[in-house]
Design an enzyme around this catalytic site. Structure first.
Site, PDB file in Angstrom:
ATOM      1  N   ARG A  90     -25.872 -35.811   2.311  1.00  0.00           N
ATOM      2  CA  ARG A  90     -26.028 -35.124   3.595  1.00  0.00           C
ATOM      3  C   ARG A  90     -26.758 -33.818   3.333  1.00  0.00           C
ATOM      4  NH1 ARG A  90     -22.642 -36.617   7.750  1.00  0.00           N
ATOM      5  NH2 ARG A  90     -24.381 -35.833   8.986  1.00  0.00           N
ATOM      6  N   GLN A 184     -17.085 -37.512  17.836  1.00  0.00           N
ATOM      7  CA  GLN A 184     -16.166 -36.704  17.028  1.00  0.00           C
ATOM      8  C   GLN A 184     -15.364 -35.731  17.886  1.00  0.00           C
ATOM      9  OE1 GLN A 184     -19.570 -36.981  16.298  1.00  0.00           O
ATOM     10  NE2 GLN A 184     -19.917 -36.663  14.106  1.00  0.00           N
ATOM     11  N   ASP A 225     -22.827 -26.004  10.321  1.00  0.00           N
ATOM     12  CA  ASP A 225     -23.055 -26.681   9.051  1.00  0.00           C
ATOM     13  C   ASP A 225     -23.769 -25.769   8.070  1.00  0.00           C
ATOM     14  OD1 ASP A 225     -22.461 -29.854   9.064  1.00  0.00           O
ATOM     15  OD2 ASP A 225     -22.796 -29.089  11.077  1.00  0.00           O
ATOM     16  N   ASN A 235     -26.159 -26.742  13.383  1.00  0.00           N
ATOM     17  CA  ASN A 235     -24.916 -27.469  13.660  1.00  0.00           C
ATOM     18  C   ASN A 235     -25.250 -28.783  14.357  1.00  0.00           C
ATOM     19  OD1 ASN A 235     -22.003 -27.531  13.568  1.00  0.00           O
ATOM     20  ND2 ASN A 235     -22.013 -27.242  15.773  1.00  0.00           N
ATOM     21  N   LYS A 236     -24.235 -29.538  14.650  1.00  0.00           N
ATOM     22  CA  LYS A 236     -24.369 -30.842  15.294  1.00  0.00           C
ATOM     23  C   LYS A 236     -25.338 -30.774  16.482  1.00  0.00           C
ATOM     24  CE  LYS A 236     -23.357 -35.044  16.733  1.00  0.00           C
ATOM     25  NZ  LYS A 236     -23.617 -36.265  15.977  1.00  0.00           N
TER      26      LYS A 236
END
Length: 329
Positions: A90, A184, A225, A235-236
């Site tokens: 990742r 999520q 992140d 981030n997401k």
């Protein structure tokens, strides 16, 4: 306040690393056993675990690598190769690199397994301690009774925010976006908040701006992140749109991260992971044949939309993140 199950979702055992399968949680609580570094790497890539889960998976995978290395003619090279494989799973989140480095920080070639295990346990303890500090600092920014909008799953950061509020005598309520395509926010965030006894409301991703416009929300709070030294928050996917809407409706955006990445001066220094477009081509059990999918897994929020970056050393203005490292002991 007791820890929820997702706060301990990656476990080391004599016969491998066990990872709680977040793809089917909370409907089922199934553990995936990984007996090698490669199996852990594939589990991370296949989204068996996300957020801080890969950090813990990488820690314990390095113990598996240490166990494997005793049969290698070059144990150190074997460990380095294992670390490279894990980091590559990742690329956007830099937790994996941190996990590998700390697992190897106590390496003693006269006791490879014992020393790497000690390093992994050190990494586990530090991450949890830093998350507690981060949660407490974030709770300080929010008034008692605050309504918080979240996006995706902030993992231990969110758990420790709730626990920090409880220690401070505060109570928060949460609106959680469901967070497509893996949901999520619905399956992890909302379920965990409910498990912790928190007032929780689930909304679809498309409702965020409308909920902010209705003045229902006191703060947008997400994990990050990665945060660059010039204040960009990675981030997401979907975080950027919420941050823009929050600013439009004068709602502060607090991004939680243990530390800004001193090796990423700007957003150009952070690789953005693109996942297979097919992963977005199903919803509610319905597929769309003949249609292409596009799936950047993360987006980048410029610092002008970020109120504070909250770290384990306190909250910083996005333009002042260099101060984080001036406080090093």
């Amino acid at each position: 306040m007791e820890l929820p199950i997702l706060a301990d979702s990656v476990r080391l055992a004599d016969d491998g690393v066990y990872i709680l399968d977040r793809r089917v949680f909370p409907e089922r609580r199934e553990w995936v056993r990984c007996t090698s570094v490669e199996e852990v790497a594939r589990a991370i890539e296949d989204m068996v675990t996300q957020s801080s889960g890969p950090y813990f998976a990488a820690l314990w995978a390095m113990v598996l690598a240490a166990r494997e290395s005793v049969h290698s003619p070059d144990p150190r090279a074997h460990l380095e190769c294992a670390g490279e494989r894990l980091i590559a799973t990742r690329p956007t989140n830099n937790h994996l690199g941190k996990a590998v480095r700390i697992a190897l920080s106590t390496l003693d070639e006269s006791d490879i397994v014992g020393s790497v295990t000690a390093g992994a346990r050190l990494g586990d303890g530090q991450y949890r301690s830093n998350s507690r500090a981060l949660g407490a600092f974030t709770a300080e920014l929010l008034p008692d009774g605050a309504a918080v909008l979240t996006h995706c799953w902030a993992d231990l950061y969110l758990v420790e925010l709730v626990r920090g509020a409880d220690r401070a005598g505060k109570t928060f309520s949460f609106h959680c976006t469901e967070t497509r395509p893996y949901l999520q926010g619905a399956r992890l965030t909302a379920a965990t908040l409910a498990e912790m006894g928190v007032n929780t409301t689930l909304i679809t991703d498309g409702m965020g701006a409308a909920v902010l416009a209705e003045k229902r929300i006191d703060a947008l709070v997400t994990a990050a992140d990665r945060v660059t030294m010039d204040g960009h928050v990675i981030n997401k996917i979907g975080t950027l749109g919420l941050a823009i809407a929050a600013q439009a409706y004068e709602v502060p955006f607090f991004a939680m991260v243990q530390a800004p990445d001193r090796f990423a001066p700007s957003a150009a220094d952070v690789p953005i992971e693109y996942r297979a477009g097919a992963e977005v081509l199903a919803a509610a059990g319905v597929g769309y044949p003949g249609v292409r999918g596009h799936y950047p897994a993360f987006d980048v929020t410029p610092p002008r939309f970020v109120t504070k970056v909250v770290t384990d050393r306190g909250a910083f203005n996005p333009s002042k993140l260099a101060d984080y490292y001036q406080e090093e002991p």
